[in-house]
Motif scaffolding. Structure first.
Motif, mmCIF file in Angstrom:
data_model
loop_
_atom_site.group_PDB
_atom_site.id
_atom_site.type_symbol
_atom_site.label_atom_id
_atom_site.label_comp_id
_atom_site.label_asym_id
_atom_site.label_seq_id
_atom_site.Cartn_x
_atom_site.Cartn_y
_atom_site.Cartn_z
ATOM 1 N N GLU A 46 0.822 -1.209 0.000
ATOM 2 C CA GLU A 46 0.000 0.000 0.000
ATOM 3 C C GLU A 46 0.859 1.262 0.000
ATOM 4 O OE1 GLU A 46 -2.794 -0.318 3.225
ATOM 5 O OE2 GLU A 46 -3.939 -1.906 2.224
ATOM 6 N N LEU A 47 1.872 1.253 -0.866
ATOM 7 C CA LEU A 47 2.722 2.427 -1.032
ATOM 8 C C LEU A 47 2.118 3.351 -2.081
ATOM 9 C CD1 LEU A 47 6.246 0.706 -1.113
ATOM 10 C CD2 LEU A 47 4.968 1.550 0.867
ATOM 11 N N ASP A 48 2.342 4.648 -1.925
ATOM 12 C CA ASP A 48 1.810 5.600 -2.897
ATOM 13 C C ASP A 48 2.861 5.909 -3.968
ATOM 14 O OD1 ASP A 48 3.619 7.451 -1.740
ATOM 15 O OD2 ASP A 48 2.092 8.139 -0.330
ATOM 16 N N GLU A 49 2.503 6.755 -4.923
ATOM 17 C CA GLU A 49 3.397 7.052 -6.039
ATOM 18 C C GLU A 49 4.660 7.789 -5.590
ATOM 19 O OE1 GLU A 49 3.634 6.161 -9.252
ATOM 20 O OE2 GLU A 49 2.072 4.748 -8.635
ATOM 21 N N TYR A 50 4.567 8.552 -4.518
ATOM 22 C CA TYR A 50 5.758 9.214 -3.985
ATOM 23 C C TYR A 50 6.782 8.174 -3.535
ATOM 24 C CZ TYR A 50 8.729 12.065 -0.937
ATOM 25 O OH TYR A 50 9.816 12.677 -0.351
ATOM 26 N N ASP A 51 6.315 7.110 -2.896
ATOM 27 C CA ASP A 51 7.204 6.049 -2.421
ATOM 28 C C ASP A 51 7.816 5.271 -3.578
ATOM 29 O OD1 ASP A 51 6.546 6.613 0.301
ATOM 30 O OD2 ASP A 51 4.701 5.446 0.066
ATOM 31 N N LEU A 52 7.044 5.051 -4.647
ATOM 32 C CA LEU A 52 7.492 4.240 -5.776
ATOM 33 C C LEU A 52 8.280 5.047 -6.809
ATOM 34 C CD1 LEU A 52 4.266 2.113 -6.403
ATOM 35 C CD2 LEU A 52 6.261 1.505 -5.038
ATOM 36 N N GLU A 53 8.198 6.355 -6.738
ATOM 37 C CA GLU A 53 8.854 7.199 -7.742
ATOM 38 C C GLU A 53 10.347 6.924 -7.913
ATOM 39 O OE1 GLU A 53 10.158 11.802 -7.883
ATOM 40 O OE2 GLU A 53 7.988 11.497 -7.660
ATOM 41 N N PRO A 54 11.147 6.810 -6.839
ATOM 42 C CA PRO A 54 12.583 6.562 -7.033
ATOM 43 C C PRO A 54 12.881 5.289 -7.823
ATOM 44 C CG PRO A 54 12.165 7.294 -4.788
ATOM 45 C CD PRO A 54 10.830 7.028 -5.414
ATOM 46 N N ALA A 55 12.151 4.199 -7.538
ATOM 47 C CA ALA A 55 12.380 2.945 -8.259
ATOM 48 C C ALA A 55 11.936 3.067 -9.713
ATOM 49 C CB ALA A 55 11.637 1.800 -7.572
ATOM 50 N N ARG A 56 10.802 3.703 -9.943
ATOM 51 C CA ARG A 56 10.313 3.884 -11.318
ATOM 52 C C ARG A 56 11.295 4.720 -12.138
ATOM 53 N NH1 ARG A 56 5.281 1.824 -11.485
ATOM 54 N NH2 ARG A 56 3.752 2.335 -9.860
ATOM 55 N N MET A 57 11.830 5.773 -11.521
ATOM 56 C CA MET A 57 12.733 6.665 -12.253
ATOM 57 C C MET A 57 14.083 5.991 -12.522
ATOM 58 S SD MET A 57 10.769 9.131 -12.818
ATOM 59 C CE MET A 57 9.351 8.027 -12.645
ATOM 60 N N ALA A 58 14.557 5.202 -11.562
ATOM 61 C CA ALA A 58 15.818 4.475 -11.768
ATOM 62 C C ALA A 58 15.664 3.460 -12.895
ATOM 63 C CB ALA A 58 16.253 3.785 -10.480
ATOM 64 N N LEU A 59 14.516 2.785 -12.946
ATOM 65 C CA LEU A 59 14.250 1.837 -14.028
ATOM 66 C C LEU A 59 14.173 2.570 -15.363
ATOM 67 C CD1 LEU A 59 13.457 -1.059 -14.948
ATOM 68 C CD2 LEU A 59 11.067 -0.411 -14.527
ATOM 69 N N HIS A 60 13.522 3.714 -15.376
ATOM 70 C CA HIS A 60 13.351 4.485 -16.613
ATOM 71 C C HIS A 60 14.689 5.024 -17.119
ATOM 72 C CE1 HIS A 60 12.287 8.065 -19.067
ATOM 73 N NE2 HIS A 60 11.270 7.315 -19.444
ATOM 74 N N ARG A 61 15.510 5.551 -16.222
ATOM 75 C CA ARG A 61 16.757 6.199 -16.639
ATOM 76 C C ARG A 61 17.903 5.213 -16.877
ATOM 77 N NH1 ARG A 61 20.705 7.473 -18.383
ATOM 78 N NH2 ARG A 61 21.976 9.341 -18.161
ATOM 79 N N PHE A 62 18.042 4.206 -16.014
ATOM 80 C CA PHE A 62 19.190 3.304 -16.092
ATOM 81 C C PHE A 62 18.829 1.850 -16.384
ATOM 82 C CE2 PHE A 62 20.665 6.874 -13.498
ATOM 83 C CZ PHE A 62 21.843 7.193 -14.150
ATOM 84 N N GLY A 63 17.523 1.496 -16.344
ATOM 85 C CA GLY A 63 17.119 0.114 -16.562
ATOM 86 C C GLY A 63 17.388 -0.743 -15.335
ATOM 87 N N ASN A 64 17.208 -2.046 -15.500
ATOM 88 C CA ASN A 64 17.519 -3.003 -14.429
ATOM 89 C C ASN A 64 19.015 -3.316 -14.502
ATOM 90 O OD1 ASN A 64 17.871 -5.157 -12.709
ATOM 91 N ND2 ASN A 64 16.134 -6.342 -13.488
ATOM 92 N N THR A 65 19.780 -2.736 -13.610
ATOM 93 C CA THR A 65 21.233 -2.961 -13.586
ATOM 94 C C THR A 65 21.603 -4.069 -12.607
ATOM 95 O OG1 THR A 65 21.475 -1.151 -11.984
ATOM 96 C CG2 THR A 65 21.784 -0.604 -14.309
ATOM 97 N N SER A 66 20.668 -4.980 -12.370
ATOM 98 C CA SER A 66 20.881 -6.139 -11.505
ATOM 99 C C SER A 66 21.245 -5.697 -10.090
ATOM 100 C CB SER A 66 21.954 -7.064 -12.102
ATOM 101 O OG SER A 66 22.021 -8.287 -11.394
ATOM 102 N N ALA A 67 22.323 -6.244 -9.525
ATOM 103 C CA ALA A 67 22.661 -5.985 -8.122
ATOM 104 C C ALA A 67 22.965 -4.522 -7.854
ATOM 105 C CB ALA A 67 23.857 -6.845 -7.715
ATOM 106 N N GLY A 68 23.359 -3.777 -8.878
ATOM 107 C CA GLY A 68 23.668 -2.361 -8.682
ATOM 108 C C GLY A 68 22.451 -1.465 -8.659
ATOM 109 N N GLY A 69 21.270 -2.005 -8.993
ATOM 110 C CA GLY A 69 20.089 -1.180 -9.167
ATOM 111 C C GLY A 69 19.646 -0.405 -7.939
ATOM 112 N N LEU A 70 19.757 -1.000 -6.751
ATOM 113 C CA LEU A 70 19.314 -0.340 -5.518
ATOM 114 C C LEU A 70 19.997 1.002 -5.310
ATOM 115 C CD1 LEU A 70 19.252 -3.346 -3.027
ATOM 116 C CD2 LEU A 70 17.268 -2.027 -3.789
ATOM 117 N N TRP A 71 21.246 1.101 -5.726
ATOM 118 C CA TRP A 71 22.028 2.304 -5.424
ATOM 119 C C TRP A 71 21.698 3.448 -6.361
ATOM 120 C CZ3 TRP A 71 23.618 1.337 -0.814
ATOM 121 C CH2 TRP A 71 23.780 -0.004 -0.447
#
Length: 460
Positions: A356-381
């Protein structure tokens, strides 16, 4: 008589002092981290360059083209991600060992050079080195390659982790934390990346083509310490870490696996069971993690609500991932920020809905996926870097890192922010453009003709 009363008091004080010293030695602080961003813009995989890679694969037919179009449009991937050099330059079907080393050297040495320069820490001061690259394990190891490059000490504790998947970064941090319990006042380096070039799939099996859509080049190097004297320089403190392995379940074990197709083309297969395995593994992890991060009143409320939800689920036989996670868990009672693994839009959406997270909470993950893609283990950073670049992270805030990976594994940890963080880091050149007004992928506009009915009667 006074001595008889003082002896127990001295005994208690001694053990309290010993306990405090032990706890001080078990601290794990992050001093800095550096994410990788290529300087060579020719490696950028925009719509046109992605299309060129697809058209080169002569094994694909109209059905496969339509499948790729559909998934590329819905992937959440943007126009500025980076691919391996051999793929961009058209050598994906015949990767060489030299190119695999070159890819690793570029990511690892670039981030380490910047990390040492940023912190003024000499390579000779490093006591522990952990490298996690799942799909490339040469001999000598990548840790040996780093030791040779930077002339690290002979007594360094070096570890090379392979096959740990997208959640390997948290596994590496956990390894460092365990070592810190034995070795006092040490400095540790963790390097998290993935070898994409030699593992590009060149066949036509749909479940294996998905990895080409989602995975991109990237990585991160981190500097950690348990030296209390360096606490004032720390940006994060590790509060707790919980690892869960769901590999005993056959479906979970097989949902994310390196295999060969029937024609002998190696690749990474992602099955439809992935989201279900992720939800189940995450639920198991939360059972251990929640008592460590939430106040008692929230735990009590959740236990009562979960009891009634379980009864409803049994009566309806619900198997939806969000039902498994358990709606109503208010992690925000103990967490300010959520750093989700940017593995794909479906994973982000499913985790967000379940918690039950809102878009503010999900924004960082969505933007990282959009800008850099799934970089595997490095993605969290990259997700953490987005939060910092947006000046969200304030002293005392707690960050929940949620990582999922092949095996199947769910490894989560909580960091405490030690000071206000405002470094634009790897997002420096684009943070002002994020979040964009639309995440629509240009593939829909430029290649929608693939879905035209008349094409069913012709061969491409």
């Amino acid at each position: 008589m006074a001595l008889l009363y003082l002896l127990p008091l001295f005994y208690i004080i001694f053990h309290l002092y010993k306990w405090v010293l032990q706890k001080r030695g078990q601290c794990c602080y992050m001093l800095a981290y550096e994410c990788y961003k290529p300087c060579d813009e020719t490696r950028r995989l925009d719509t046109e360059s992605c299309a060129r890679v697809v058209w080169r694969n002569k094994k694909l037919g109209l059905e496969e083209y339509r499948f790729l179009l559909k998934n590329m449009v819905s992937s959440g991937i943007g126009e500025e991600t980076y691919g391996p050099r051999n793929v961009v330059e058209g050598r994906e079907e015949s990767p060489s060992l030299a190119e695999a080393f070159s890819e690793m050297d570029e990511i690892i040495f670039d981030t380490l050079d910047k990390l040492f320069a940023r912190t003024d820490i000499s390579p000779s001061e490093i006591d522990v080195l952990v490298v996690n690259v799942s799909l490339f394990s040469p001999a000598p190891s990548l840790t040996s390659r780093i030791i040779n490059r930077y002339n690290l000490r002979n007594d360094i504790k070096a570890f090379n982790l392979s096959g740990m998947g997208c959640s390997a970064s948290v596994v590496a941090v956990d390894l460092v934390q365990q070592l810190f319990r034995t070795y006092k006042n040490k400095l540790a380096i963790v390097v998290s990346t993935e070898s994409m070039g030699p593992n590009w799939y060149c066949g036509r099996e749909k479940s294996m083509m998905l990895s080409n859509i989602l995975f991109r080049s990237g990585g991160c190097s981190m500097l950690l310490t348990n030296n209390i004297a360096l606490k004032h320089k720390a940006i994060l403190k590790l509060n707790c870490l919980v690892r869960t392995h769901f590999g005993s379940n056959d479906e979970a074990y097989e949902c994310c696996m390196q295999v060969e197709d029937q024609q002998g083309h190696p690749g990474f297969r992602l099955t439809k069971q992935l989201t279900k395995a992720a939800a189940l593994a995450f639920t198991m992890n939360l059972q251990v993690l929640v008592p460590k991060i939430l106040p008692l009143r929230e735990q009590f409320r959740y236990v009562i609500q979960s009891y009634y939800e379980n009864r409803i689920r049994k009566s309806t036989s619900s198997t939806k991932p969000e039902a498994v996670l358990g709606a109503g868990l208010n992690l925000k009672a103990g967490i300010e920020h959520f750093c989700l693994h940017p593995g794909g839009r479906a994973v982000i959406d499913g985790t967000g809905k379940g918690l039950e997270l809102d878009e503010y909470d999900l924004e960082p993950a969505r933007m990282a996926l959009h800008r850099f893609g799934n970089t595997s283990a490095g993605g969290l950073w990259y997700v953490l870097g987005y939060m910092e670049a947006k000046k969200r992270l304030k002293k005392g805030d707690r960050i929940l890192m949620i990582s999922l990976g092949a095996g199947f594994k769910c490894n989560n940890c909580v960091w405490e922010v030690m000071k206000d963080l405002e470094d634009p880091n790897v997002w420096k050149d684009c943070i002002d453009r994020y979040p964009p007004k639309s995440l629509a992928n240009p593939f829909q506009e430029r290649y929608s003709w693939l879905n035209d009915e008349y094409l069913s009667f012709v061969r491409l």
